[in-house]
Design an enzyme around this catalytic site. Structure first.
Site, short mmCIF file in Angstrom:
data_model
loop_
_atom_site.label_atom_id
_atom_site.label_comp_id
_atom_site.label_asym_id
_atom_site.label_seq_id
_atom_site.Cartn_x
_atom_site.Cartn_y
_atom_site.Cartn_z
N GLN A 36 0.82 -1.21 0.00
CA GLN A 36 0.00 0.00 0.00
C GLN A 36 0.86 1.26 0.00
O GLN A 36 0.53 2.24 0.67
CB GLN A 36 -0.94 -0.01 1.21
CG GLN A 36 -1.89 -1.18 1.21
CD GLN A 36 -2.74 -1.25 2.47
OE1 GLN A 36 -2.81 -0.31 3.24
NE2 GLN A 36 -3.41 -2.38 2.67
N CYS A 37 1.92 1.25 -0.76
CA CYS A 37 2.90 2.34 -0.80
C CYS A 37 2.83 3.03 -2.16
O CYS A 37 2.45 2.42 -3.15
CB CYS A 37 4.29 1.74 -0.57
SG CYS A 37 5.66 2.91 -0.68
N GLY A 38 3.23 4.29 -2.19
CA GLY A 38 3.30 4.99 -3.46
C GLY A 38 4.27 4.33 -4.44
O GLY A 38 4.14 4.48 -5.66
N PHE A 39 5.23 3.58 -3.90
CA PHE A 39 6.21 2.88 -4.75
C PHE A 39 5.78 1.45 -5.10
O PHE A 39 6.48 0.76 -5.83
CB PHE A 39 7.59 2.83 -4.07
CG PHE A 39 8.23 4.18 -3.89
CD1 PHE A 39 8.54 4.97 -4.99
CD2 PHE A 39 8.53 4.66 -2.63
CE1 PHE A 39 9.13 6.21 -4.84
CE2 PHE A 39 9.12 5.90 -2.46
CZ PHE A 39 9.42 6.68 -3.57
N THR A 40 4.63 1.00 -4.60
CA THR A 40 4.17 -0.36 -4.86
C THR A 40 4.16 -0.72 -6.34
O THR A 40 4.50 -1.86 -6.69
CB THR A 40 2.79 -0.60 -4.22
OG1 THR A 40 2.90 -0.39 -2.80
CG2 THR A 40 2.28 -2.00 -4.48
#
Length: 160
Positions: A36-40
């Site tokens: 659930q990360c912006g980098f996912t």
């Protein structure tokens, strides 16, 4: 005696223990991941890198971690299902670990010591920090979370 990657082991997402000596002679890209990360979306690039170079000896290893903004809250089954259905991940995934603090996995204690981050700090700053390991089990480089997997192609090819 100097430690190498081959001195460590970790539990796979499946629960099986993985001895890293099994990766002897391979080039490895080790990444702490989160769903659930912006980098996912980097899962896509990591998988592309793995598929492009796995026949030449590259293995990507993903280590889910919930230490940054609690962006990996799921259990092993949820993590595996997310990675499979959303990103078609085929590279090895490991059980959720901590990368910083008193409970940091020994592998990450070693990785951080071998390749400090910006300004010499050892702490992992965020999800998707990447460590490139050569065929002798030594850390070659540490990459920031914002470094996209496609930016690593040249460095990977050099080691292969």
């Amino acid at each position: 005696m100097t430690q190498t990657l081959y001195d460590f082991s970790a539990r796979r997402l499946t629960g099986d223990q993985q001895d890293f000596a099994a990766y002897r002679g391979k080039v490895l890209l080790i990444v702490n991941t989160a769903s659930q990360c912006g980098f996912t979306p980097q899962y896509t690039g990591l998988e592309e890198l793995y598929r492009k170079f796995r026949d030449r000896g590259l293995v990507v290893l993903g280590f889910p971690c919930n230490q940054f903004g609690e962006q990996e809250p799921g259990d092993a089954e949820a993590i595996g299902q997310f990675c499979q259905t959303r990103y078609d991940v085929t590279f090895p995934l490991f059980a959720k670990i901590e990368v910083n603090g008193d409970n940091a996995h020994p592998l990450y204690v070693w990785l951080k010591h071998e390749a400090a981050g910006i300004l010499g700090t050892e702490a992992i700053k965020w999800n998707f920090t990447k460590f490139l390991i050569d065929r002798e089990g030594q850390v070659v480089h540490r990459y920031a979370p914002a470094t996209r997997p496609d930016e690593l192609v040249e460095a990977v090819e050099t080691l292969l």
